[in-house]
Design a protein around this motif. Sequence first.
Motif, PDB file in Angstrom:
ATOM      1  N   HIS A  45      -6.127   7.423  -1.790  1.00 34.40           N
ATOM      2  CA  HIS A  45      -6.886   8.649  -1.586  1.00 34.40           C
ATOM      3  C   HIS A  45      -7.502   8.650  -0.196  1.00 34.40           C
TER       4      HIS A  45
ATOM      5  N   VAL B 253      -9.369  13.357  -1.614  1.00 34.61           N
ATOM      6  CA  VAL B 253      -8.012  13.862  -1.803  1.00 34.61           C
ATOM      7  C   VAL B 253      -7.201  12.725  -2.411  1.00 34.61           C
ATOM      8  N   PHE B 254      -6.929  12.797  -3.729  1.00 31.22           N
ATOM      9  CA  PHE B 254      -6.082  11.799  -4.369  1.00 31.22           C
ATOM     10  C   PHE B 254      -4.631  12.130  -4.036  1.00 31.22           C
ATOM     11  N   VAL B 255      -3.942  11.225  -3.393  1.00 30.31           N
ATOM     12  CA  VAL B 255      -2.613  11.519  -2.864  1.00 30.31           C
ATOM     13  C   VAL B 255      -1.603  11.849  -3.965  1.00 30.31           C
TER      14      VAL B 255
ATOM     15  N   LEU C  42      -2.053  12.886  -7.075  1.00 27.48           N
ATOM     16  CA  LEU C  42      -2.452  14.112  -7.759  1.00 27.48           C
ATOM     17  C   LEU C  42      -2.254  15.332  -6.869  1.00 27.48           C
ATOM     18  N   THR C  43      -2.541  15.192  -5.598  1.00 28.32           N
ATOM     19  CA  THR C  43      -2.392  16.317  -4.679  1.00 28.32           C
ATOM     20  C   THR C  43      -0.929  16.696  -4.506  1.00 28.32           C
ATOM     21  N   LEU C  44      -0.060  15.698  -4.396  1.00 27.76           N
ATOM     22  CA  LEU C  44       1.362  15.969  -4.185  1.00 27.76           C
ATOM     23  C   LEU C  44       2.026  16.568  -5.424  1.00 27.76           C
TER      24      LEU C  44
ATOM     25  N   SER D 249      -0.744  19.761  -7.683  1.00 33.05           N
ATOM     26  CA  SER D 249      -1.441  20.850  -6.989  1.00 33.05           C
ATOM     27  C   SER D 249      -1.298  22.161  -7.750  1.00 33.05           C
ATOM     28  N   ASN D 250      -2.180  23.090  -7.452  1.00 28.45           N
ATOM     29  CA  ASN D 250      -2.184  24.394  -8.116  1.00 28.45           C
ATOM     30  C   ASN D 250      -2.279  25.507  -7.069  1.00 28.45           C
TER      31      ASN D 250
ATOM     32  N   ILE E 237       3.489  22.400  -5.278  1.00 27.05           N
ATOM     33  CA  ILE E 237       4.306  22.356  -4.070  1.00 27.05           C
ATOM     34  C   ILE E 237       5.755  22.576  -4.494  1.00 27.05           C
TER      35      ILE E 237
ATOM     36  N   LYS F 105       5.939  15.404 -11.393  1.00 26.48           N
ATOM     37  CA  LYS F 105       5.072  16.564 -11.625  1.00 26.48           C
ATOM     38  C   LYS F 105       4.601  16.615 -13.072  1.00 26.48           C
TER      39      LYS F 105
ATOM     40  N   GLY G  29      -3.619  18.559 -13.658  1.00 29.98           N
ATOM     41  CA  GLY G  29      -4.597  17.878 -12.811  1.00 29.98           C
ATOM     42  C   GLY G  29      -5.136  16.595 -13.396  1.00 29.98           C
TER      43      GLY G  29
END
Length: 224
Positions: A111, A184-186, A188-190, A193-194, A197, A217, A223
């Motif tokens: 993160h 920013v948890f990497v 979870l973000t990749l 995301s909402n 991506i 995913k 999340g």
Amino acid sequence: MGYSKNLGAGLFAMLLLAPAVLASDPDPLQDFCVANLNGKAVSVNGHPCKPLLEAGDDFLFSSKLAKAGNTSTPNGSAVTELDVAEWPGTNTLGVSMNRVDFARGGTNPPHIHPRGTEIGMVMKGELLVGILGSLDSGNKLYSRVVRAGETFLIPRGLMHFQFNVGKTDAYMVVSFNSQNPGIVFVPLTLFGSNPPIPTPVLTKALRVEAGVVELLKSKFAGGS
């Protein structure tokens, strides 16, 4: 002519000093600005202040980090935040703290804190602490097993993680030079995301098949 040279030298000095002046947070204009988290006033860096006579003195003290977090999570860890939202007395002071508890084999996944440098101390157990340098360093991984009583430093904006390599539960306490360092948890973000991506973006970036991306995913849907 001499006046022009002096003026030019003065302007040059101001340009050199400008980044240093602009790089720090503005100093508080009062002893305390206890955050009114429900305030409606417009704020840029922080929350509007409660009238000090209404704030009491609880804003100076907190026992929230004394209690261990529930590590029955997918990562085997629990973060207890003590930022301005949880400790309104930190408003405008540019500081905050977290406690992170780890089950055996638990991790605080890769993160980033976009707004704060982190300094921490392992209070119990043994944690592998990893910090990833930017492209400037060749994406070097700096890592070490940090034991109880030892400290570590993570520069603002660098990706990092912690992993419990010991035989017992572990926990650490960290502090930030920001009242709201952000996170920013990497993974979870990749993959969570909402809105998501687009899969073709991730297949190209990660050099894997679409099925791998869709599987990842599904692991982070909602999340979690």
